[in-house]
Scaffold this motif. Structure first.
Motif, PDB file in Angstrom:
ATOM      1  N   ALA A 158      39.844  12.684  52.184  1.00 45.23           N
ATOM      2  CA  ALA A 158      39.468  12.803  50.390  1.00 45.23           C
ATOM      3  C   ALA A 158      40.717  13.273  49.694  1.00 45.23           C
ATOM      4  CB  ALA A 158      38.518  13.964  50.633  1.00 45.23           C
ATOM      5  N   VAL A 159      40.678  13.004  48.562  1.00 45.11           N
ATOM      6  CA  VAL A 159      41.777  13.259  47.689  1.00 45.11           C
ATOM      7  C   VAL A 159      41.371  13.401  46.186  1.00 45.11           C
ATOM      8  CG1 VAL A 159      42.210  10.700  47.100  1.00 45.11           C
ATOM      9  CG2 VAL A 159      44.153  12.283  46.809  1.00 45.11           C
ATOM     10  N   ILE A 160      41.786  14.271  45.720  1.00 41.81           N
ATOM     11  CA  ILE A 160      41.499  14.668  44.294  1.00 41.81           C
ATOM     12  C   ILE A 160      42.267  13.766  43.348  1.00 41.81           C
ATOM     13  CG2 ILE A 160      41.360  16.342  42.397  1.00 41.81           C
ATOM     14  CD1 ILE A 160      39.471  17.189  44.326  1.00 41.81           C
ATOM     15  N   VAL A 161      41.495  13.099  42.224  1.00 41.51           N
ATOM     16  CA  VAL A 161      42.264  12.309  41.496  1.00 41.51           C
ATOM     17  C   VAL A 161      42.247  12.800  40.200  1.00 41.51           C
ATOM     18  CG1 VAL A 161      42.588   9.787  40.730  1.00 41.51           C
ATOM     19  CG2 VAL A 161      42.079  10.105  42.901  1.00 41.51           C
ATOM     20  N   PHE A 162      43.025  13.213  39.332  1.00 41.68           N
ATOM     21  CA  PHE A 162      43.204  13.603  38.092  1.00 41.68           C
ATOM     22  C   PHE A 162      43.304  12.265  37.162  1.00 41.68           C
ATOM     23  CE2 PHE A 162      44.496  17.347  40.415  1.00 41.68           C
ATOM     24  CZ  PHE A 162      43.619  18.439  39.866  1.00 41.68           C
ATOM     25  N   THR A 163      42.136  12.313  36.408  1.00 38.08           N
ATOM     26  CA  THR A 163      41.969  11.117  35.293  1.00 38.08           C
ATOM     27  C   THR A 163      42.128  11.586  34.103  1.00 38.08           C
ATOM     28  OG1 THR A 163      39.647  11.235  35.470  1.00 38.08           O
ATOM     29  CG2 THR A 163      40.468   9.801  37.079  1.00 38.08           C
ATOM     30  N   ARG A 164      42.288  10.506  33.022  1.00 36.32           N
ATOM     31  CA  ARG A 164      42.275  10.911  31.838  1.00 36.32           C
ATOM     32  C   ARG A 164      43.468  11.625  31.282  1.00 36.32           C
ATOM     33  NH1 ARG A 164      38.190   8.768  29.213  1.00 36.32           N
ATOM     34  NH2 ARG A 164      36.200   8.616  30.288  1.00 36.32           N
ATOM     35  N   VAL A 165      44.686  11.559  32.031  1.00 34.47           N
ATOM     36  CA  VAL A 165      45.989  12.192  31.841  1.00 34.47           C
ATOM     37  C   VAL A 165      46.922  11.340  31.815  1.00 34.47           C
ATOM     38  CG1 VAL A 165      47.109  14.076  32.696  1.00 34.47           C
ATOM     39  CG2 VAL A 165      44.971  14.180  33.367  1.00 34.47           C
ATOM     40  N   PRO A 166      47.404  10.981  30.343  1.00 32.56           N
ATOM     41  CA  PRO A 166      48.704  10.041  30.220  1.00 32.56           C
ATOM     42  C   PRO A 166      49.778  10.536  30.764  1.00 32.56           C
ATOM     43  CG  PRO A 166      47.413  10.422  28.293  1.00 32.56           C
ATOM     44  CD  PRO A 166      46.677  11.417  29.100  1.00 32.56           C
ATOM     45  N   MET A 167      50.458   9.531  31.617  1.00 30.21           N
ATOM     46  CA  MET A 167      51.488   9.996  32.225  1.00 30.21           C
ATOM     47  C   MET A 167      52.960   9.614  31.923  1.00 30.21           C
ATOM     48  SD  MET A 167      50.210  11.728  34.354  1.00 30.21           S
ATOM     49  CE  MET A 167      51.508  12.463  35.700  1.00 30.21           C
ATOM     50  N   ARG A 202      41.290  22.579  53.503  1.00 34.12           N
ATOM     51  CA  ARG A 202      42.725  22.863  53.655  1.00 34.12           C
ATOM     52  C   ARG A 202      43.605  21.714  53.888  1.00 34.12           C
ATOM     53  NH1 ARG A 202      40.822  26.712  57.033  1.00 34.12           N
ATOM     54  NH2 ARG A 202      40.560  28.859  56.114  1.00 34.12           N
ATOM     55  N   GLY A 203      44.554  21.362  53.014  1.00 33.39           N
ATOM     56  CA  GLY A 203      45.355  20.182  53.114  1.00 33.39           C
ATOM     57  C   GLY A 203      44.964  19.049  52.339  1.00 33.39           C
ATOM     58  N   LEU A 204      43.912  19.411  51.519  1.00 27.64           N
ATOM     59  CA  LEU A 204      43.768  18.441  50.535  1.00 27.64           C
ATOM     60  C   LEU A 204      44.700  18.124  49.734  1.00 27.64           C
ATOM     61  CD1 LEU A 204      40.955  17.029  49.363  1.00 27.64           C
ATOM     62  CD2 LEU A 204      40.761  19.032  48.020  1.00 27.64           C
ATOM     63  N   GLN A 205      44.951  16.625  49.302  1.00 25.66           N
ATOM     64  CA  GLN A 205      45.861  16.152  48.575  1.00 25.66           C
ATOM     65  C   GLN A 205      45.308  15.835  47.160  1.00 25.66           C
ATOM     66  OE1 GLN A 205      49.116  15.998  49.846  1.00 25.66           O
ATOM     67  NE2 GLN A 205      48.173  17.207  51.494  1.00 25.66           N
ATOM     68  N   TYR A 206      46.269  15.579  46.235  1.00 23.84           N
ATOM     69  CA  TYR A 206      45.992  15.269  44.671  1.00 23.84           C
ATOM     70  C   TYR A 206      46.704  14.113  44.192  1.00 23.84           C
ATOM     71  CZ  TYR A 206      49.805  18.119  43.114  1.00 23.84           C
ATOM     72  OH  TYR A 206      51.062  18.622  42.968  1.00 23.84           O
ATOM     73  N   LEU A 207      46.454  13.409  43.353  1.00 20.48           N
ATOM     74  CA  LEU A 207      47.314  12.367  42.702  1.00 20.48           C
ATOM     75  C   LEU A 207      46.781  12.369  41.210  1.00 20.48           C
ATOM     76  CD1 LEU A 207      45.913   9.449  42.298  1.00 20.48           C
ATOM     77  CD2 LEU A 207      46.479   9.698  44.862  1.00 20.48           C
ATOM     78  N   PHE A 208      47.784  12.036  40.402  1.00 21.74           N
ATOM     79  CA  PHE A 208      47.250  11.721  38.971  1.00 21.74           C
ATOM     80  C   PHE A 208      47.188  10.155  38.782  1.00 21.74           C
ATOM     81  CE2 PHE A 208      48.994  15.793  38.454  1.00 21.74           C
ATOM     82  CZ  PHE A 208      48.216  16.420  37.689  1.00 21.74           C
ATOM     83  N   MET A 209      46.175   9.403  38.212  1.00 18.95           N
ATOM     84  CA  MET A 209      46.073   8.165  37.834  1.00 18.95           C
ATOM     85  C   MET A 209      45.608   7.894  36.468  1.00 18.95           C
ATOM     86  SD  MET A 209      44.438   6.409  41.261  1.00 18.95           S
ATOM     87  CE  MET A 209      44.837   4.711  40.781  1.00 18.95           C
ATOM     88  N   ASP A 210      46.730   7.642  35.759  1.00 16.43           N
ATOM     89  CA  ASP A 210      46.427   7.003  34.342  1.00 16.43           C
ATOM     90  C   ASP A 210      45.652   5.461  34.215  1.00 16.43           C
ATOM     91  OD1 ASP A 210      46.334   6.875  31.505  1.00 16.43           O
ATOM     92  OD2 ASP A 210      48.453   6.775  31.182  1.00 16.43           O
ATOM     93  N   ALA A 211      44.509   5.718  34.138  1.00 15.18           N
ATOM     94  CA  ALA A 211      43.943   4.192  34.148  1.00 15.18           C
ATOM     95  C   ALA A 211      44.098   3.467  32.774  1.00 15.18           C
ATOM     96  CB  ALA A 211      42.503   4.069  34.437  1.00 15.18           C
ATOM     97  N   CYS A 212      44.500   4.048  31.871  1.00 16.17           N
ATOM     98  CA  CYS A 212      44.584   3.474  30.383  1.00 16.17           C
ATOM     99  C   CYS A 212      46.139   3.438  29.973  1.00 16.17           C
ATOM    100  CB  CYS A 212      43.891   4.355  29.550  1.00 16.17           C
ATOM    101  SG  CYS A 212      42.002   4.242  29.880  1.00 16.17           S
TER     102      CYS A 212
END
Length: 217
Positions: A158-167, A202-212
């Motif tokens: 599993a991975v947390i994906v933060f969306t709607r965040v212009p990068m 524990r050990g869960l990863q994350y990433l940011f993805m700006d789809a727009c």
């Protein structure tokens, strides 16, 4: 039992390399499943993963508070339209939808589809609205369902994906100036809350993805 796909409609023309389907069982592809609350941009994310615009009709997108995805959707695609990287995408119904009296039907439909029309999942992408990242009861409930279905291994995939965040750099600096925190600090703070609720995470990863995103950025 195969359910009729509602993606793009029966008469819509899908791009080359995209096959809408009702069953991805033992198709030899890696499987990516995306879950999240209504409004997190799951369908936009799916479209971009295929290498097509965020508002493509492959996975219909809605700007409303009501989920545009009304059933679990399967598609065989190429990751970033790279013919050497075939994957199957699973777009799920946005839960916590104001049109639904309960999320129970959503969960039942999703469980049915995964049990009957999908043999495994390689990556669970948990979409979180990066503009308002909250771990509320609806999201926790959905995560518990998956943890119950797939066991402790769920957290390893599993991975947390933060969306709607212009990068783009300009927007990132402005956001940091307003929040007094970097995106990474905000993400780590969110993961700390997740791990407090789900010790096995524990050990869960994350990433940011700006789809727009804008290509010039």
């Amino acid at each position: 039992v195969l359910l009729t796909s509602t993606m793009a409609g029966p008469d819509a023309k899908t791009p080359d390399g995209v096959i809408l389907t009702n069953n991805i069982h033992e198709n030899g592809r890696k499987k990516l499943l995306i879950i999240g609350k209504t409004g997190t941009g799951k369908s936009s994310l799916c479209n971009v993963i295929t290498g097509h615009p965020h508002d493509s009709e492959i996975f219909p997108v809605s700007a409303e508070a009501v989920s545009c995805t009304q059933s679990t959707q399967f598609a065989n695609v190429f990751f970033n339209n790279d013919k050497g990287r075939p994957v199957s995408l699973i777009d799920t119904i946005g839960f916590d939808d104001p049109q639904n009296d309960t999320d129970a039907k959503i969960i039942a439909e999703l469980v049915h589809e995964l049990k009957h029309n999908c043999d495994h999942v390689n990556l669970f992408m948990i979409a979180v609205n990066g503009q308002n990242p909250r771990l509320d009861g609806a999201l926790m409930g959905m995560i518990r369902i998956f943890e119950g279905m797939f066991g402790e291994e769920f957290w390893n995939q599993a991975v947390i994906v933060f969306t709607r965040v212009p990068m783009d750099e300009k927007t990132k600096k402005k956001r940091e100036r307003i929040t007094k925190e970097t995106d990474e600090e905000l993400a780590r703070k969110y993961l700390k809350v997740v791990k407090a609720e789900f010790p096995k995470g524990r050990g869960l990863q994350y990433l940011f993805m700006d789809a727009c995103y804008e290509e010039e950025d």
